[in-house]
Design a protein around this motif. Structure first.
Motif, short mmCIF file in Angstrom:
data_model
loop_
_atom_site.label_atom_id
_atom_site.label_comp_id
_atom_site.label_asym_id
_atom_site.label_seq_id
_atom_site.Cartn_x
_atom_site.Cartn_y
_atom_site.Cartn_z
N LYS A 1 42.78 43.85 48.49
CA LYS A 1 42.55 42.67 49.33
C LYS A 1 42.21 41.45 48.48
CE LYS A 1 41.08 45.16 53.43
NZ LYS A 1 39.94 45.50 54.29
N HIS A 2 41.34 41.64 47.50
CA HIS A 2 40.94 40.53 46.63
C HIS A 2 42.15 39.99 45.87
CE1 HIS A 2 39.26 38.54 43.06
NE2 HIS A 2 38.21 38.30 43.82
N THR B 1 45.39 40.33 46.60
CA THR B 1 46.36 39.74 47.52
C THR B 1 45.94 38.32 47.90
OG1 THR B 1 46.94 41.91 48.39
CG2 THR B 1 47.48 40.02 49.77
N ARG B 2 44.65 38.16 48.21
CA ARG B 2 44.14 36.85 48.57
C ARG B 2 44.26 35.87 47.40
NH1 ARG B 2 39.47 38.41 50.05
NH2 ARG B 2 38.38 37.95 48.11
N THR B 3 43.91 36.32 46.19
CA THR B 3 43.98 35.47 45.02
C THR B 3 45.41 35.07 44.71
OG1 THR B 3 41.97 36.50 44.13
CG2 THR B 3 43.32 35.27 42.58
N ALA C 1 47.88 34.79 46.84
CA ALA C 1 48.28 33.82 47.87
C ALA C 1 47.69 32.45 47.58
CB ALA C 1 47.87 34.31 49.25
N GLU C 2 46.44 32.42 47.17
CA GLU C 2 45.79 31.14 46.84
C GLU C 2 46.47 30.46 45.66
OE1 GLU C 2 41.74 32.34 46.20
OE2 GLU C 2 41.31 32.45 48.35
N ARG D 1 53.67 35.30 46.25
CA ARG D 1 53.80 36.24 47.35
C ARG D 1 54.65 37.40 46.84
NH1 ARG D 1 58.44 35.17 51.27
NH2 ARG D 1 59.85 33.91 50.03
#
Length: 77
Positions: free
Chosen positions: A46-47, A49-51, A53-54, A58
């Protein structure tokens, strides 16, 4: 379709893993009271994936056209 990875892929993933390890250490100490987190793989995913995206990345299947906007079918383009 190219299966050759971007030469920066290893650097990007290594950096993300290091960032996740540091952030997860803080999470275990501050959120879990120092208890070992059995669910660390999910937390890391999760961390990361979020990073990604930021940072504008993708992950898409290799057969996805690079110019197809996310959420749009090829037939709609």
């Amino acid at each position: 379709m190219s299966t050759t990875p971007d030469p920066r892929s290893n650097e990007i993933l290594l950096d993300l893993l290091r960032q996740a390890a540091t952030a997860h250490g803080v999470h275990e100490q501050e959120e879990l009271g120092g208890v070992y987190d059995e669910g660390w793989p999910e937390w890391y995913a999760k961390h990361m994936t979020r990073t990604l995206a930021e940072q504008g990345y993708r992950i898409v299947p290799a057969d996805t056209p690079a110019d197809t906007p996310e959420g749009v079918d090829d037939e709609q383009v």
